[in-house]
Structure formats: structure tokens, C-alpha cells
Scaffold this active site. Sequence first.
Site, mmCIF file in Angstrom:
data_model
loop_
_atom_site.group_PDB
_atom_site.id
_atom_site.type_symbol
_atom_site.label_atom_id
_atom_site.label_comp_id
_atom_site.label_asym_id
_atom_site.label_seq_id
_atom_site.Cartn_x
_atom_site.Cartn_y
_atom_site.Cartn_z
ATOM 1 N N TYR A 143 0.827 -1.221 0.000
ATOM 2 C CA TYR A 143 0.000 0.000 0.000
ATOM 3 C C TYR A 143 0.860 1.270 0.000
ATOM 4 O O TYR A 143 0.343 2.367 -0.169
ATOM 5 C CB TYR A 143 -0.965 0.047 1.204
ATOM 6 C CG TYR A 143 -1.924 -1.111 1.331
ATOM 7 C CD1 TYR A 143 -2.115 -2.019 0.293
ATOM 8 C CD2 TYR A 143 -2.656 -1.311 2.502
ATOM 9 C CE1 TYR A 143 -2.982 -3.087 0.425
ATOM 10 C CE2 TYR A 143 -3.538 -2.377 2.634
ATOM 11 C CZ TYR A 143 -3.690 -3.264 1.591
ATOM 12 O OH TYR A 143 -4.547 -4.326 1.733
ATOM 13 N N HIS A 169 0.559 -12.026 1.995
ATOM 14 C CA HIS A 169 -0.532 -11.307 1.320
ATOM 15 C C HIS A 169 -1.334 -12.188 0.348
ATOM 16 O O HIS A 169 -2.552 -12.090 0.282
ATOM 17 C CB HIS A 169 0.047 -10.082 0.592
ATOM 18 C CG HIS A 169 -0.905 -8.951 0.475
ATOM 19 N ND1 HIS A 169 -0.520 -7.626 0.563
ATOM 20 C CD2 HIS A 169 -2.237 -8.910 0.265
ATOM 21 C CE1 HIS A 169 -1.581 -6.853 0.409
ATOM 22 N NE2 HIS A 169 -2.634 -7.606 0.231
HETATM 23 P P1 NDP Z 1 -14.212 -1.486 1.336
HETATM 24 O O1 NDP Z 1 -15.276 -2.495 1.115
HETATM 25 O O2 NDP Z 1 -13.747 -1.208 2.712
HETATM 26 O O3 NDP Z 1 -14.727 -0.154 0.623
HETATM 27 C C1 NDP Z 1 -13.997 1.018 0.585
HETATM 28 C C2 NDP Z 1 -14.727 1.997 -0.334
HETATM 29 O O4 NDP Z 1 -16.005 2.317 0.202
HETATM 30 C C3 NDP Z 1 -13.989 3.295 -0.513
HETATM 31 O O5 NDP Z 1 -14.207 3.737 -1.833
HETATM 32 C C4 NDP Z 1 -14.680 4.227 0.492
HETATM 33 O O6 NDP Z 1 -14.575 5.570 0.039
HETATM 34 C C5 NDP Z 1 -16.115 3.716 0.436
HETATM 35 N N1 NDP Z 1 -16.807 3.881 1.729
HETATM 36 C C6 NDP Z 1 -16.311 3.726 2.966
HETATM 37 N N2 NDP Z 1 -17.250 3.917 3.900
HETATM 38 C C7 NDP Z 1 -18.384 4.203 3.239
HETATM 39 C C8 NDP Z 1 -19.701 4.497 3.670
HETATM 40 N N3 NDP Z 1 -20.024 4.514 4.958
HETATM 41 N N4 NDP Z 1 -20.637 4.760 2.715
HETATM 42 C C9 NDP Z 1 -20.325 4.726 1.400
HETATM 43 N N5 NDP Z 1 -19.085 4.435 0.927
HETATM 44 C C10 NDP Z 1 -18.129 4.171 1.850
HETATM 45 O O7 NDP Z 1 -12.974 -1.904 0.382
HETATM 46 P P2 NDP Z 1 -11.409 -2.104 0.529
HETATM 47 O O8 NDP Z 1 -10.962 -2.809 -0.685
HETATM 48 O O9 NDP Z 1 -10.714 -0.857 0.859
HETATM 49 O O10 NDP Z 1 -11.232 -3.139 1.748
HETATM 50 C C11 NDP Z 1 -11.025 -2.740 3.082
HETATM 51 C C12 NDP Z 1 -9.610 -2.978 3.523
HETATM 52 O O11 NDP Z 1 -9.243 -4.332 3.360
HETATM 53 C C13 NDP Z 1 -8.540 -2.261 2.681
HETATM 54 O O12 NDP Z 1 -8.468 -0.872 2.940
HETATM 55 C C14 NDP Z 1 -7.313 -3.027 3.045
HETATM 56 O O13 NDP Z 1 -6.832 -2.628 4.317
HETATM 57 C C15 NDP Z 1 -7.854 -4.447 3.080
HETATM 58 N N6 NDP Z 1 -7.698 -5.157 1.780
HETATM 59 C C16 NDP Z 1 -6.961 -6.330 1.778
HETATM 60 C C17 NDP Z 1 -6.786 -7.048 0.635
HETATM 61 C C18 NDP Z 1 -5.996 -8.299 0.677
HETATM 62 O O14 NDP Z 1 -5.653 -8.836 -0.385
HETATM 63 N N7 NDP Z 1 -5.665 -8.811 1.842
HETATM 64 C C19 NDP Z 1 -7.342 -6.609 -0.664
HETATM 65 C C20 NDP Z 1 -8.114 -5.383 -0.562
HETATM 66 C C21 NDP Z 1 -8.282 -4.714 0.619
HETATM 67 P P3 NDP Z 1 -13.992 6.761 0.981
HETATM 68 O O15 NDP Z 1 -12.627 6.382 1.440
HETATM 69 O O16 NDP Z 1 -13.979 7.933 0.031
HETATM 70 O O17 NDP Z 1 -14.985 6.916 2.100
#
Ligand code: NDP
Length: 271
Positions: free
Chosen positions: A50, A108
Site C-alpha cells: 500500500y 498477502h
Molecule cells: P471497502 O469495502 O472497505 O470499501 C472502501 C470503499 O467504500 C472506498 O471507496 C470508500 O470511500 C467507500 N466507503 C467507505 N465507507 C463508506 C460508507 N459509509 N458509505 C459509502 N461508501 C463508503 O474496500 P477495501 O478494498 O478498501 O477493503 C477494506 C480494507 O481491506 C482495505 O483498505 C485493506 O486494508 C484491506 N484489503 C486487503 C486485501 C488483501 O488482499 N488482503 C485486498 C483489498 C483490501 P472513501 O474512502 O472515500 O470513504
Amino acid sequence: MNTPDIRLNDNLSIPQIGLGVFQALDGQEVSAIKHALAVGYRHIDTAAIYHNEAGVGRAMRESGVSRSSIFLTSKVWNDEIRAGNTAAAIDSSLQRLKTEYLDLMLLHWPVEGRIEGWRALIDARKAGKVRSIGVSNFLAEHLDELSDATDVVPAINQIEFHPWLKQPEIKSACDRLGIVVEAWAPLMRGNFESEPLFAEVAKECEKTQAQVVLRWALQHGIVIIPKSVNPSRIEENFNILDFELPATAMRRIDALDRNQRIGPDPYNFDF
Ligand code: NDP
């Protein structure tokens, strides 16, 4: 309200709600984490890939919350696992984060070299650099492979998990082995609005759609790490402990599973 803790198979525990910081860059990760810690989060999920570990460490130090009260996760990137560099990658993460230890370090993705990588995580735990160790995106066969090759079962498997993708085979392998499932993309990356059921349930419960989606995972005993860099959403995503989804709503949301991924597929990825 305190976040519930989930007990791990190494007798440590993890706060069930954390903040994800994938794609939070250029100082956004710093302000998001400081706000999250100020409103009660005590669990942060980052990864070497990241490219924000330095900001994560800075935010923790500047927050005024003691390091020992925060549960910090990072992940070893695939190239390092393949190259047999997991031990050095752990040291590099610690240096960037400017911390003495990680609460949880994950491999990962299940790439070639994963068993050696796993042995390096076991050694890092013995050396006190990491408290709990786990994996991410591992399929049932990969989990069995690790527990056969070593006598240490991962504490966590962090996988894509949300109402469209419940991954029952991996979940039951984790239950069989005593591995806690942690959900990435628990908010379906924001795609929940295309599913009318969430609006309906949100209205019934007087909560937002995002809160319903997250609460569903929480009631399944899953650890969640919703990502947001928006202060009011960071609060919204944390305020899910003061209501309960009725069994009927849980069943209706369960029925949305259609094996639909938002992110990459561990059966077929090229990175
Ligand atoms: P999420 O399902 O957490 O969604 C994040 C998105 O939703 C962003 O665009 C955010 O925008 C938006 N969002 C957040 N809160 C709200 C809300 N209350 N209402 C509407 N929209 C919202 O997806 P992620 O892929 O980020 O997954 C979460 C975490 O998991 C990652 O940040 C990471 O730490 C981890 N991860 C791990 C992976 C792996 O391979 N191990 C792969 C992918 C993620 P905004 O920021 O503008 O609010």
C-alpha cells in the site's frame, strides 16, 4: 462503545472492527487514522504494497494513543515471498512503521514460496517482532498445506468477504482449523447501493446501508476492516454496535451470495 475482541488460536485477540487503508495515500492515511483513533478504533490494517506504512506509523505516534492499545496489521508482498525475502520484508515494514513489533503479519497472497514465507513468520514471532501470524487470500488447500508442513496454524485468513461473496468452503476450512476469518472489501467497495435490500433493511433498523452491510458480517463473527478516508464515514462504519439485525434480515442478506468478486481471484491472479 468498545469494539468486541475476537479470540485467536494463539490466545491473543483482535478488535473485531478495524480501519483499512488500501489506496489511502499522500497524507490521507495519516488524517484518516488519527480521526479513527480519536473516535475509538484500535485496529489498523495496512500492507507493504500500500506504500503508506510510514504514514501509518506517523499517525499512530501523533495520535496520542499508546502503541500498546493499537492492534496493527501489515502484510508481506508477493515478490518478497517468492524471492525468499520474508524475514527481511518484516524488518523493512517495522522500520517504515517505526515500531518494535506488529500485532499481526500476513502473507498477502498464496504465491510460490509460501511455506518458506510461513516459516519466516514463525521465526519472526519467536523473535518478538510479530505477535500473531496469519495469511490472506488462502484457499482451503493452502491452509491445509501450511498446517501439514509446520505445526503452526495461521491465526487469521483475510479474504474478500461481503454479502455477494460468502466463500463457504474457505469459511468452513477456517472453522475446522480454528482460523478467524477477516473480511476485506466488507463494504463491497461501496457497491452496496445497487442492492435494494440494504435500503429496505436500513430503513427498518434506522441505520445506513453501510452500517447494515457491516453489521451483517459482524453478526457472522467476522473481523471487518472497512476503508474510508472520510471522517463522517469513518464514524458511521464504527457505529454499528448499538443495534442488531433480526434473524430474518440476516437470512435475506445471506441469500444475496452469488459468488461475485469485486477484487482479484486467488485461483487466478497474475501479480
Ligand atoms: P471497502 O469495502 O472497505 O470499501 C472502501 C470503499 O467504500 C472506498 O471507496 C470508500 O470511500 C467507500 N466507503 C467507505 N465507507 C463508506 C460508507 N459509509 N458509505 C459509502 N461508501 C463508503 O474496500 P477495501 O478494498 O478498501 O477493503 C477494506 C480494507 O481491506 C482495505 O483498505 C485493506 O486494508 C484491506 N484489503 C486487503 C486485501 C488483501 O488482499 N488482503 C485486498 C483489498 C483490501 P472513501 O474512502 O472515500 O470513504
